[in-house]
Structure formats: C-alpha cells, structure tokens
Write a protein that holds these residues in place. Structure first.
Motif, PDB file in Angstrom:
ATOM      1  N   GLU A  40       0.807  -1.220   0.000  1.00  0.00           N
ATOM      2  CA  GLU A  40       0.000   0.000   0.000  1.00  0.00           C
ATOM      3  C   GLU A  40       0.839   1.268   0.000  1.00  0.00           C
ATOM      4  O   GLU A  40       0.382   2.328  -0.450  1.00  0.00           O
ATOM      5  CB  GLU A  40      -0.925   0.006   1.221  1.00  0.00           C
ATOM      6  CG  GLU A  40      -1.993  -1.080   1.189  1.00  0.00           C
ATOM      7  CD  GLU A  40      -2.858  -1.082   2.440  1.00  0.00           C
ATOM      8  OE1 GLU A  40      -2.572  -0.278   3.350  1.00  0.00           O
ATOM      9  OE2 GLU A  40      -3.815  -1.882   2.493  1.00  0.00           O
ATOM     10  N   PHE A  41       2.079   1.204   0.489  1.00  0.00           N
ATOM     11  CA  PHE A  41       2.917   2.396   0.559  1.00  0.00           C
ATOM     12  C   PHE A  41       3.506   2.787  -0.796  1.00  0.00           C
ATOM     13  O   PHE A  41       4.022   3.901  -0.968  1.00  0.00           O
ATOM     14  CB  PHE A  41       4.043   2.195   1.573  1.00  0.00           C
ATOM     15  CG  PHE A  41       5.154   1.283   1.106  1.00  0.00           C
ATOM     16  CD1 PHE A  41       6.370   1.801   0.682  1.00  0.00           C
ATOM     17  CD2 PHE A  41       4.979  -0.094   1.089  1.00  0.00           C
ATOM     18  CE1 PHE A  41       7.388   0.965   0.258  1.00  0.00           C
ATOM     19  CE2 PHE A  41       6.000  -0.936   0.674  1.00  0.00           C
ATOM     20  CZ  PHE A  41       7.205  -0.410   0.252  1.00  0.00           C
ATOM     21  N   LEU A  42       3.453   1.876  -1.786  1.00  0.00           N
ATOM     22  CA  LEU A  42       4.127   2.126  -3.054  1.00  0.00           C
ATOM     23  C   LEU A  42       3.377   3.073  -4.005  1.00  0.00           C
ATOM     24  O   LEU A  42       3.988   4.022  -4.531  1.00  0.00           O
ATOM     25  CB  LEU A  42       4.419   0.794  -3.751  1.00  0.00           C
ATOM     26  CG  LEU A  42       5.481  -0.076  -3.063  1.00  0.00           C
ATOM     27  CD1 LEU A  42       5.542  -1.459  -3.703  1.00  0.00           C
ATOM     28  CD2 LEU A  42       6.845   0.595  -3.108  1.00  0.00           C
ATOM     29  N   PRO A  43       2.071   2.875  -4.277  1.00  0.00           N
ATOM     30  CA  PRO A  43       1.390   3.787  -5.198  1.00  0.00           C
ATOM     31  C   PRO A  43       1.467   5.277  -4.809  1.00  0.00           C
ATOM     32  O   PRO A  43       1.657   6.127  -5.692  1.00  0.00           O
ATOM     33  CB  PRO A  43      -0.053   3.271  -5.203  1.00  0.00           C
ATOM     34  CG  PRO A  43       0.084   1.809  -4.912  1.00  0.00           C
ATOM     35  CD  PRO A  43       1.198   1.733  -3.913  1.00  0.00           C
ATOM     36  N   PRO A  44       1.338   5.646  -3.514  1.00  0.00           N
ATOM     37  CA  PRO A  44       1.478   7.068  -3.174  1.00  0.00           C
ATOM     38  C   PRO A  44       2.846   7.647  -3.520  1.00  0.00           C
ATOM     39  O   PRO A  44       2.986   8.870  -3.661  1.00  0.00           O
ATOM     40  CB  PRO A  44       1.244   7.094  -1.656  1.00  0.00           C
ATOM     41  CG  PRO A  44       0.401   5.898  -1.384  1.00  0.00           C
ATOM     42  CD  PRO A  44       0.882   4.859  -2.345  1.00  0.00           C
ATOM     43  N   LEU A  45       3.856   6.789  -3.645  1.00  0.00           N
ATOM     44  CA  LEU A  45       5.189   7.243  -4.046  1.00  0.00           C
ATOM     45  C   LEU A  45       5.300   7.399  -5.558  1.00  0.00           C
ATOM     46  O   LEU A  45       6.321   7.894  -6.058  1.00  0.00           O
ATOM     47  CB  LEU A  45       6.253   6.240  -3.587  1.00  0.00           C
ATOM     48  CG  LEU A  45       6.450   6.048  -2.085  1.00  0.00           C
ATOM     49  CD1 LEU A  45       7.397   4.870  -1.832  1.00  0.00           C
ATOM     50  CD2 LEU A  45       7.000   7.317  -1.454  1.00  0.00           C
TER      51      LEU A  45
END
Length: 344
Positions: A40-45
């Motif tokens: 889940e932390f990857l797409p916002p990056l």
C-alpha cells in the motif's frame, strides 16, 4: 520520460526504505510484488506495480519490459528453513531475473547479496571483496551461487551486472536478526549477551544500503563486487551505545558459548516437529560467535559511500520501537527489566 528502474523485493525490510529513497532522488520505479504482499505504501510514491514472483519467469519478463535498470533485492533470508525454499528464491529467482534482463537489454543490473556469503570468518583477516567465501548454510550457499551466476552473465553475455554485499541490516522497520538481538530483546526485558560482548559484528543502517544502491546505479562498475557496511563493532560497544541512548545501564545475562549452542541445538532439533523457526536457531551461531571485521573501503573509494554513525542509526531505531510501544510483555519480563536496569 526516463525508463523505470525495476525493483524486486520492494515490500521487504530493505524495499520499504529503498523505494522512497530512490524516488526522492528522481528515479522512476516499477516494483515486482506478489499479490499477498503489503504494498500500500508504493502507489502514493508513484511506484508502478507489476504483479508476480521472481520464481515465475513469465511474470518477471512482463515486469522488466521497458525498464532500463534492475535492482534485484528479492530474497529469502532466515536463520532456519528448507534447502529447496532458499534455492528456489535466491538462485532460481535470480536466474529468472537475469535472463529477463538479458533479453530486455537492460543497461544496469544490481544484485543485492550479503557479506555473510563468506561463511565463518577468520579472526586474523579483514573481510574485503576478495576474501574467499566458504558458506556454511543454505542461505549463504544460495546467495553465493546467485552472485556467481550474476557475474557470469556479465562475462558471458555482456550484461552490465554488479554485486552489492551489505552487512547486517538494522534500522526502523524490522523485528528480526540484528534488530531483535540488540534492540528488541533488550526492550522486552530479555537482556542477554554472549561471551561478555567480546565478539565483533558488522552492522549497516538500512538507509545506508539504499544509499549504496543509489550510488551503484551511477558509479558502480560492471563485473565488480562491493561491500556495503558500517564499521565493525563489538557486541559490547553496541550494547554500551544502546544503553547510553536509552539513559540507563542494563545488566545483561552473560551466556557462555557452550550453553547457547546447546540451547540452539535442542531448539533446532525440536523445530523438525513444531515446523516453526526456533527463537535461537543453530545457524544464528555463525553471526554471534565469530568476529566479522569487514572493510567497505572499496565502496567508499569508488562509489563515494559514507556510512551513518552507529549512534545516529541506533537512535532512529529506538525512536521507531518507542513509537510502537515495544516493552516487556509479561510479569516475568517486567520484573527482569526492573531488576536489570539502572539509570545512568
């Protein structure tokens, strides 16, 4: 727009630090992730997701299409496990990524190995990149074979590959290995050291591994191997630093080598039936009862690598544990913590 960098192992301990680090430095990323991973932390990056596993050659080929560079950080690291599981991920998975990279014509391939491939270190020799490896366990053997395969792809196929060998990871984000032994067990009221803390280990702050990868993307020489580690430290030096940061001195139970090895032997034997990793597996002994005098001078000289002082990395790690509220979990460990701690 520049072609993306494919990162495998993006949801692991290293990946959680590496991906934000590379994005901050302007890299466009694509991550090969399993459907069961917490990503889940990857797409916002802004990281593009490619679904699959390194053991699936077809999924790897699809993920690598259009990428200019590969950072292959996926791997199975445990002190206990089945031979076939280590080799399926660490060797066969690496073969899949290398072959896909060769077919795609990538411009750079960085394989994340480990200094541990050298096996049992000799006390009278510094561990540099030409130290002869003699791996002891399946993790070490599978990583060394993957290293050799990676470098063979450079020699035989012209693929611009290089190998990074990090030390023992520590920092925010993990409850295993170095973090557990030197931070978490202490905070939970299990203050143990072996042989009065005289042995030497090889810590590397997790953000420094990301630093080394970023530097290797620009400056690393194909066909080369680089150690990425902070200065080697005795267990006693580490314990003293942690105590100072916590503001209290902890009396640690001094476990003799023979007793810890006997316990690990029994626990590992029992794991055949429980099918659960022992708290003190026998393979841990190689990292605890030997002296790891590691040199990262080559990475400093050729890449410009600068390790974080241990006190700074330890402070960040303890802050993370404090935010999680980690502490003694039962009456016995609370009592142990009260008895063994003394304010500085």
């Amino acid at each position: 727009m520049s072609a993306p960098v494919l990162v495998t192992g993006a949801t692991g301990f290293l990946g959680h630090t590496l991906c934000p680090y590379l994005v901050e430095r302007g890299h466009r990323l694509r991550a090969l992730v399993r459907p069961t991973s917490n990503c889940e932390f990857l797409p916002p990056l802004g990281v593009e997701l490619a679904w699959g596993d390194v053991r699936d050659a077809k999924a790897v080929r699809a993920a690598i299409e259009g990428c200019s560079t590969v950072v292959h950080a996926a791997g199975k690291f445990r002190f206990w496990g089945r031979h076939e599981d280590f080799f399926a991920t660490n060797l066969d998975g690496t073969r899949n990524v290398l072959e896909a990279a060769r077919q795609a014509g990538v411009e750079r391939f960085i394989f994340i190995s480990t200094i541990a491939v050298i096996g049992a270190p000799h006390t009278d020799r510094v561990i540099d990149e030409i130290y002869p490896p003699t791996p002891w366990d399946d993790y070490q053997r599978s990583k060394l074979e993957a290293e050799r395969l990676t470098l063979r792809y450079h020699r035989e196929h012209g693929l611009p590959t290089l190998v990074l060998r990090p030390g023992a990871f520590y920092g925010p984000g993990s409850h295993y290995a170095f973090n557990r032994l030197f931070f978490e067990d202490l905070l939970r009221g299990l203050p143990v050291q072996v042989d009065r803390g005289q042995h030497v280990t090889f810590p590397v702050y997790i953000r420094d591994v990301a630093q080394g990868i970023d530097l290797a993307l620009g400056r690393g020489q194909p066909g080369e191997v680089y150690n990425i580690s902070g200065p080697s430290m005795s267990h006693r030096e580490i314990n003293d630093t942690v105590d100072r940061l916590l503001g209290y001195r902890t009396w640690r139970f001094n476990a003799p080598t023979w007793a810890m090895l006997a316990l690990a032997q029994a626990w590992t034997w029992l794991s055949r039936y429980t099918r659960r990793e022992p708290y003190y597996p026998l393979n841990l002994a190689l990292y605890v009862f030997y002296d790891w005098q590691v040199s990262s001078h080559k990475a400093r000289r050729e890449l410009g690598f600068v390790p974080t002082p241990f006190e700074e990395g330890a402070r960040a790690t303890l802050t993370w544990y404090r935010e999680l509220g980690v502490g003694p979990a039962n009456l016995l460990t609370r009592l142990a913590a009260r008895v063994t701690r003394r304010k500085l």
